[in-house]
Design an enzyme around this catalytic site. Structure first.
Site, mmCIF file in Angstrom:
data_model
loop_
_atom_site.group_PDB
_atom_site.id
_atom_site.type_symbol
_atom_site.label_atom_id
_atom_site.label_comp_id
_atom_site.label_asym_id
_atom_site.label_seq_id
_atom_site.Cartn_x
_atom_site.Cartn_y
_atom_site.Cartn_z
ATOM 1 N N GLY A 93 81.416 67.344 -48.645
ATOM 2 C CA GLY A 93 80.638 68.361 -47.943
ATOM 3 C C GLY A 93 80.692 69.738 -48.555
ATOM 4 O O GLY A 93 79.972 70.641 -48.108
ATOM 5 N N GLN A 129 76.043 86.292 -30.214
ATOM 6 C CA GLN A 129 77.450 86.602 -29.938
ATOM 7 C C GLN A 129 77.766 87.995 -30.505
ATOM 8 O O GLN A 129 78.527 88.152 -31.443
ATOM 9 C CB GLN A 129 78.350 85.531 -30.553
ATOM 10 C CG GLN A 129 78.095 84.139 -29.979
ATOM 11 C CD GLN A 129 79.044 83.098 -30.528
ATOM 12 O OE1 GLN A 129 80.237 83.338 -30.707
ATOM 13 N NE2 GLN A 129 78.513 81.914 -30.819
ATOM 14 N N HIS A 171 68.777 89.978 -32.353
ATOM 15 C CA HIS A 171 68.915 89.773 -30.911
ATOM 16 C C HIS A 171 69.184 91.090 -30.195
ATOM 17 O O HIS A 171 68.652 91.333 -29.113
ATOM 18 C CB HIS A 171 70.042 88.778 -30.643
ATOM 19 C CG HIS A 171 70.092 88.300 -29.227
ATOM 20 N ND1 HIS A 171 69.064 87.598 -28.634
ATOM 21 C CD2 HIS A 171 71.055 88.422 -28.279
ATOM 22 C CE1 HIS A 171 69.386 87.322 -27.384
ATOM 23 N NE2 HIS A 171 70.586 87.810 -27.137
ATOM 24 N N LYS A 185 66.719 87.802 -13.720
ATOM 25 C CA LYS A 185 67.307 86.464 -13.718
ATOM 26 C C LYS A 185 68.823 86.573 -13.659
ATOM 27 O O LYS A 185 69.413 87.585 -14.035
ATOM 28 C CB LYS A 185 66.889 85.677 -14.962
ATOM 29 C CG LYS A 185 67.551 86.154 -16.251
ATOM 30 C CD LYS A 185 67.190 85.272 -17.428
ATOM 31 C CE LYS A 185 67.967 85.708 -18.672
ATOM 32 N NZ LYS A 185 67.639 84.925 -19.849
ATOM 33 N N ARG A 221 72.259 84.343 -14.937
ATOM 34 C CA ARG A 221 72.697 83.265 -15.813
ATOM 35 C C ARG A 221 74.075 82.776 -15.376
ATOM 36 O O ARG A 221 74.949 83.570 -15.049
ATOM 37 C CB ARG A 221 72.757 83.770 -17.267
ATOM 38 C CG ARG A 221 73.070 82.696 -18.289
ATOM 39 C CD ARG A 221 73.102 83.289 -19.682
ATOM 40 N NE ARG A 221 71.809 83.743 -20.127
ATOM 41 C CZ ARG A 221 70.905 82.961 -20.713
ATOM 42 N NH1 ARG A 221 71.167 81.680 -20.894
ATOM 43 N NH2 ARG A 221 69.762 83.449 -21.114
ATOM 44 N N ALA A 252 64.343 76.723 -24.378
ATOM 45 C CA ALA A 252 63.110 77.015 -23.621
ATOM 46 C C ALA A 252 63.325 77.060 -22.117
ATOM 47 O O ALA A 252 62.359 77.119 -21.360
ATOM 48 C CB ALA A 252 61.993 76.025 -23.970
ATOM 49 N N THR A 294 64.703 79.539 -20.277
ATOM 50 C CA THR A 294 64.322 80.861 -19.778
ATOM 51 C C THR A 294 62.814 81.002 -19.694
ATOM 52 O O THR A 294 62.258 81.422 -18.671
ATOM 53 C CB THR A 294 64.899 81.958 -20.692
ATOM 54 O OG1 THR A 294 66.316 81.909 -20.645
ATOM 55 C CG2 THR A 294 64.436 83.336 -20.238
#
Length: 313
Positions: A34, A93, A126, A189, A191, A223, A225
């Site tokens: 690997g 993260q 993000h 929302k 979570r 998908a 959310t």
């Protein structure tokens, strides 16, 4: 000189065509255990190197391959190394939500710096603070002009509302609403912190009844959310729901959820490769290659990347 990993060679080839150069021949192989081996088949001494790799699945393999490519360039005396990652792996993260958690987005930036990267280039991070994790220049590109150009030709903007699927995307959605000249709504929302990818939609805030709603997000992973947000909008009287996102991560069961959802069209870019099995009738894929090529050209010529989005010279 442009270099491509093996994660998404089609995007790299398209970028190279727009830049007007060829990808540098590179030998990339996997050993039996690997481990990854990389060697450039041309001299790279003194070059301005751009290493393109999309962090798709298996994400750890492709991040490691890009790190090895950067290390090889550094040891072969490349003058400047720019890491081009259309999708920044581990970007979610980016902070400690609870105790004893890592900040893996910072770790990824540190690894590329250690490997020898002088500059990072990515699309729709993000969160914007990730730019500060890398000790050097970071070009944060936006797919919004590509997606907006497509939507402007499809929508009746007087009857359209831009919707943020959660409070974390409100600022991005505000930019969309300002550019399109539409009202803004968002979905509150909750979570479940103990269960990954589990979302509970609470309520819609804004004017959506009788209107076409455009759900904006940086990525679509499972998908959950987006689909729950679309259901909430229809419950509040929306007549049509379209979603636009930059990164089509599409982890299982995203494709099945989107196929069976009430969303009329899913618009994404090709920052990540999409297998034929992940394509469906409601999916529209726009090319991000011209934007990346323009940014690479500006960096190479010591121009302004900001001018691509703000019109500055």
């Amino acid at each position: 000189m442009l270099f491509s990993g093996r994660a998404h060679p089609e995007l790299a080839e398209e970028v190279a065509q727009h830049v007007g150069v060829s990808l540098t021949p590179t030998k990339l192989i996997d050993f039996a255990n690997g481990e990854i081996y990389a060697r450039y088949l041309e001299s790279v001494r003194g070059c301005d190197a751009f290493v393109i790799q999309s962090h798709t699945g298996p994400i750890n393999k492709w991040i490691m391959e890009q790190l090895i490519m950067v290390d090889a360039l550094k040891r072969a005396s490349a003058k400047r190394i720019t890491v081009v990652m259309p999708f920044y792996g581990y970007a979610r993260q980016d902070k400690k939500g609870r105790g004893r958690e890592p900040i893996t987005a910072r770790l990824v930036a540190d690894m590329f710096k250690t490997a020898g990267a002088d500059r990072l280039m990515s699309i729709d991070l993000h969160t914007s603070q990730i730019q500060g994790f890398f000790d050097g220049p970071v070009d944060h590109l936006f797919a919004m002009p590509v997606l907006e150009s497509y939507l402007k030709n499809k929508l009746d903007l007087e009857n359209t509302t831009v919707v943020s699927p959660d409070t974390g995307r409100v600022r991005l959605s505000e930019r969309w609403a300002d550019t399109l000249g539409t009202p803004l709504a968002f979905i509150h929302k909750r979570r479940d912190l103990d269960v990954a990818n589990q979302v509970k939609v609470s309520e819609v805030v804004g004017r959506v009844r009788g209107r076409t709603c455009v759900l904006i997000d940086d990525m679509i992973d499972t998908a959950g959310t987006i689909c729950k947000a679309a259901d909430a909008l229809y419950e509040q009287g929306a007549t049509n729901v379209i979603t636009a996102a930059t990164h089509a991560v599409f982890s299982d069961p995203a494709v099945d959820r989107l196929k069976n959802s009430r969303i009329s069209e899913v618009i994404v870019t090709n920052t990540l490769p999409l297998a034929q099995a992940a394509r469906f009738d409601k999916l529209t894929v726009l090319s991000i290659a011209p934007l990346i090529a323009r940014a690479i050209t500006e960096v190479f010529n010591d121009g302004s990347v900001t001018s691509l989005f703000e019109g500055d010279t």
